[in-house]
Design a protein around this motif. Structure first.
Motif, PDB file in Angstrom:
ATOM      1  N   ILE A 110       0.848  -1.359  -0.054  1.00 33.40           N
ATOM      2  CA  ILE A 110      -0.036   0.072  -0.164  1.00 33.40           C
ATOM      3  C   ILE A 110       0.885   1.315   0.029  1.00 33.40           C
ATOM      4  O   ILE A 110       1.936   1.364   0.733  1.00 33.40           O
ATOM      5  CB  ILE A 110      -0.790   0.100   1.302  1.00 33.40           C
ATOM      6  N   HIS A 111       0.672   2.123  -0.827  1.00 31.78           N
ATOM      7  CA  HIS A 111       1.392   3.451  -1.007  1.00 31.78           C
ATOM      8  C   HIS A 111       0.459   4.745  -0.982  1.00 31.78           C
ATOM      9  O   HIS A 111      -0.668   4.535  -1.569  1.00 31.78           O
ATOM     10  CB  HIS A 111       2.078   3.440  -2.421  1.00 31.78           C
ATOM     11  N   PRO A 112       1.042   5.476  -0.161  1.00 30.25           N
ATOM     12  CA  PRO A 112      -0.113   6.827   0.271  1.00 30.25           C
ATOM     13  C   PRO A 112      -0.175   7.819  -1.006  1.00 30.25           C
ATOM     14  O   PRO A 112      -0.151   8.910  -0.607  1.00 30.25           O
ATOM     15  CB  PRO A 112       0.382   7.300   1.609  1.00 30.25           C
ATOM     16  N   ALA A 113      -0.387   7.431  -2.107  1.00 29.50           N
ATOM     17  CA  ALA A 113      -0.350   8.326  -3.093  1.00 29.50           C
ATOM     18  C   ALA A 113      -0.745   7.872  -4.417  1.00 29.50           C
ATOM     19  O   ALA A 113      -0.871   6.523  -4.268  1.00 29.50           O
ATOM     20  CB  ALA A 113       1.173   9.091  -3.591  1.00 29.50           C
ATOM     21  N   LEU A 114      -1.187   8.372  -5.517  1.00 36.20           N
ATOM     22  CA  LEU A 114      -1.657   7.885  -6.475  1.00 36.20           C
ATOM     23  C   LEU A 114      -0.210   7.584  -7.646  1.00 36.20           C
ATOM     24  O   LEU A 114       0.000   8.467  -8.320  1.00 36.20           O
ATOM     25  CB  LEU A 114      -2.672   8.730  -7.238  1.00 36.20           C
ATOM     26  N   ILE A 115       0.090   6.435  -7.543  1.00 32.39           N
ATOM     27  CA  ILE A 115       1.225   6.248  -8.378  1.00 32.39           C
ATOM     28  C   ILE A 115       0.835   6.304  -9.798  1.00 32.39           C
ATOM     29  O   ILE A 115      -0.277   5.859 -10.312  1.00 32.39           O
ATOM     30  CB  ILE A 115       1.817   4.636  -8.053  1.00 32.39           C
ATOM     31  N   PRO A 116       1.782   6.817 -10.787  1.00 38.65           N
ATOM     32  CA  PRO A 116       3.043   7.021 -10.586  1.00 38.65           C
ATOM     33  C   PRO A 116       3.424   8.337 -10.041  1.00 38.65           C
ATOM     34  O   PRO A 116       4.693   8.934 -10.034  1.00 38.65           O
ATOM     35  CB  PRO A 116       3.528   7.044 -11.891  1.00 38.65           C
ATOM     36  N   GLY A 122      12.963   7.183  -1.355  1.00 35.31           N
ATOM     37  CA  GLY A 122      12.452   8.469  -0.411  1.00 35.31           C
ATOM     38  C   GLY A 122      11.048   8.935  -0.355  1.00 35.31           C
ATOM     39  O   GLY A 122      10.744   9.858   0.405  1.00 35.31           O
ATOM     40  N   ALA A 123      10.167   8.251  -1.029  1.00 32.64           N
ATOM     41  CA  ALA A 123       8.751   8.563  -1.009  1.00 32.64           C
ATOM     42  C   ALA A 123       8.084   7.564  -0.255  1.00 32.64           C
ATOM     43  O   ALA A 123       7.569   6.662  -0.557  1.00 32.64           O
ATOM     44  CB  ALA A 123       8.172   8.616  -2.322  1.00 32.64           C
ATOM     45  N   TYR A 124       8.096   7.875   1.208  1.00 32.72           N
ATOM     46  CA  TYR A 124       7.474   7.069   2.141  1.00 32.72           C
ATOM     47  C   TYR A 124       6.948   8.075   3.352  1.00 32.72           C
ATOM     48  O   TYR A 124       7.452   8.999   3.638  1.00 32.72           O
ATOM     49  CB  TYR A 124       8.451   5.804   2.703  1.00 32.72           C
ATOM     50  N   GLY A 125       5.858   7.326   4.160  1.00 31.89           N
ATOM     51  CA  GLY A 125       5.441   8.042   5.213  1.00 31.89           C
ATOM     52  C   GLY A 125       5.046   9.356   5.006  1.00 31.89           C
ATOM     53  O   GLY A 125       4.480   9.689   4.002  1.00 31.89           O
ATOM     54  N   LEU A 126       5.331  10.301   5.781  1.00 34.42           N
ATOM     55  CA  LEU A 126       4.773  11.553   5.679  1.00 34.42           C
ATOM     56  C   LEU A 126       5.566  12.372   4.349  1.00 34.42           C
ATOM     57  O   LEU A 126       4.818  13.325   4.219  1.00 34.42           O
ATOM     58  CB  LEU A 126       5.266  12.387   7.062  1.00 34.42           C
ATOM     59  N   THR A 169      -2.302  20.136   6.348  1.00 30.52           N
ATOM     60  CA  THR A 169      -0.887  19.983   6.607  1.00 30.52           C
ATOM     61  C   THR A 169      -0.428  18.768   6.393  1.00 30.52           C
ATOM     62  O   THR A 169      -1.431  17.671   5.956  1.00 30.52           O
ATOM     63  CB  THR A 169      -0.639  19.882   8.226  1.00 30.52           C
ATOM     64  N   PRO A 170       0.886  18.396   6.121  1.00 29.14           N
ATOM     65  CA  PRO A 170       1.173  16.819   5.998  1.00 29.14           C
ATOM     66  C   PRO A 170       0.522  15.652   6.784  1.00 29.14           C
ATOM     67  O   PRO A 170       0.070  14.914   6.428  1.00 29.14           O
ATOM     68  CB  PRO A 170       2.425  16.616   6.029  1.00 29.14           C
TER      69      PRO A 170
END
Length: 214
Positions: A110-116, A122-126, A169-170
Motif C-alpha cells: 500500500i502506497h499513500p499516493a496515486l502512483i506514478p 525517498g517517497a514514504y510515510g509523511l 498539513t502533511p
C-alpha cells in the motif's frame, strides 16, 4: 483452501488494523491472517496482532548486515509458515529480489499516493504528503500494487483518490488518505487476491468477476 496471509510491518500498524477489522467483520475473501512480521522489536503493530490472536514475529533489520540478508531470513520464515500472500503494510525497508522470486505476483504493498505520482526512493510515510502539498495537487490518494524489483513500480491493483484541501498539513492529509483510501482499498485488494480474482497481464491487473453460484 484458505490462503495464508503474512503482514510485514515496521511501526504502528494502522493498515494491519484495517485488515484485522475486515477479517473480523466480513472476512478477507476466505484468506486468513496467520502472521505479523515486524522489522523491529516493540513495534505497536505486534500489540495489535497479539490482541487479535495472530502470531507475531520479529526479523529485525539491525540483526543483519544487509537488506539482502534480512530478505533471505524473511523468505525462510515465510516458507516455514506456508504463506500464500505477503502484505507490506508500513514496512520501511527495501526488500531484495529473493522475495520477489519466491512470491511472484503474491506481494501486495500500500502506497499513500496515486502512483506514478510521489513514489519511488525517498517517497514514504509523511514525505509523500509533503511532496503532494509542495506540488500543489488537488487530488492525491492511495495505491495498492504488486511488488516487483522497482520501488513502487509493480502492477497497480487498486487506486482511490482523496481531495487535498487548502489548509491541509502533511499530518492532516496523511490521516485523510488513510481513512478515506488506504484502510478501504488494502482489505479489498487482499480479499480479491484470496478469491483468485486478480489476473496480471504485463502491467495490467484485471479484476475478474465473482464466480457464478447456482
Amino acid at each position: 483452501m484458505a490462503k495464508r496471509i503474512a503482514v510485514l510491518v515496521s511501526g504502528g500498524g494502522t493498515n494491519l488494523q484495517a485488515l484485522i477489522d475486515t477479517q473480523q467483520k466480513e472476512g478477507l475473501g476466505g484468506g486468513s491472517l496467520v502472521a505479523v512480521i515486524s522489522s523491529k522489536e516493540g513495534a505497536y503493530a505486534l500489540e495489535r496482532a497479539k490482541k487479535a490472536n495472530i502470531p507475531g514475529y520479529v526479523v529485525a533489520r539491525k540483526a543483519f548486515p544487509s537488506n539482502q540478508a534480512m530478505t533471505q531470513a524473511l523468505v525462510e520464515l515465510l516458507r516455514t509458515l506456508n504463506i500464500d500472500l505477503v502484505v507490506l503494510a508500513g514496512f520501511m525497508h527495501i526488500l531484495t529480489g529473493e522475495i520477489i522470486r519466491a512470491y511472484p505476483n503474491a506481494i501486495l504493498n500500500i502506497h499513500p499516493a496515486l502512483i506514478p505520482s510521489f513514489c519511488g526512493p525517498g517517497a514514504y510515510g509523511l514525505h509523500v504528503h509533503e511532496q503532494a502539498l509542495a506540488y500543489g495537487v488537488k487530488l492525491t490518494g492511495a495505491t495498492v500494487h504488486f511488488v516487483n524489483e522497482e520501488a513502487d513500480g509493480g502492477p497497480i491493483v487498486l487506486q482511490k483518490a482523496v481531495e487535498v484541501l487548502p489548509d491541509d498539513t502533511p499530518e492532516v492529509l496523511q490521516r485523510r488518505v488513510m481513512e478515506e483510501a488506504e484502510w478501504r482499498i488494502l482489505p479489498l485488494a487482499v480479499s480479491l487476491f484470496c478469491q483468485d480474482r486478480l489476473r496480471t497481464e504485463g502491467r495490467m491487473v484485471r479484476i475478474l468477476p465473482p464466480p457464478f453460484e447456482i
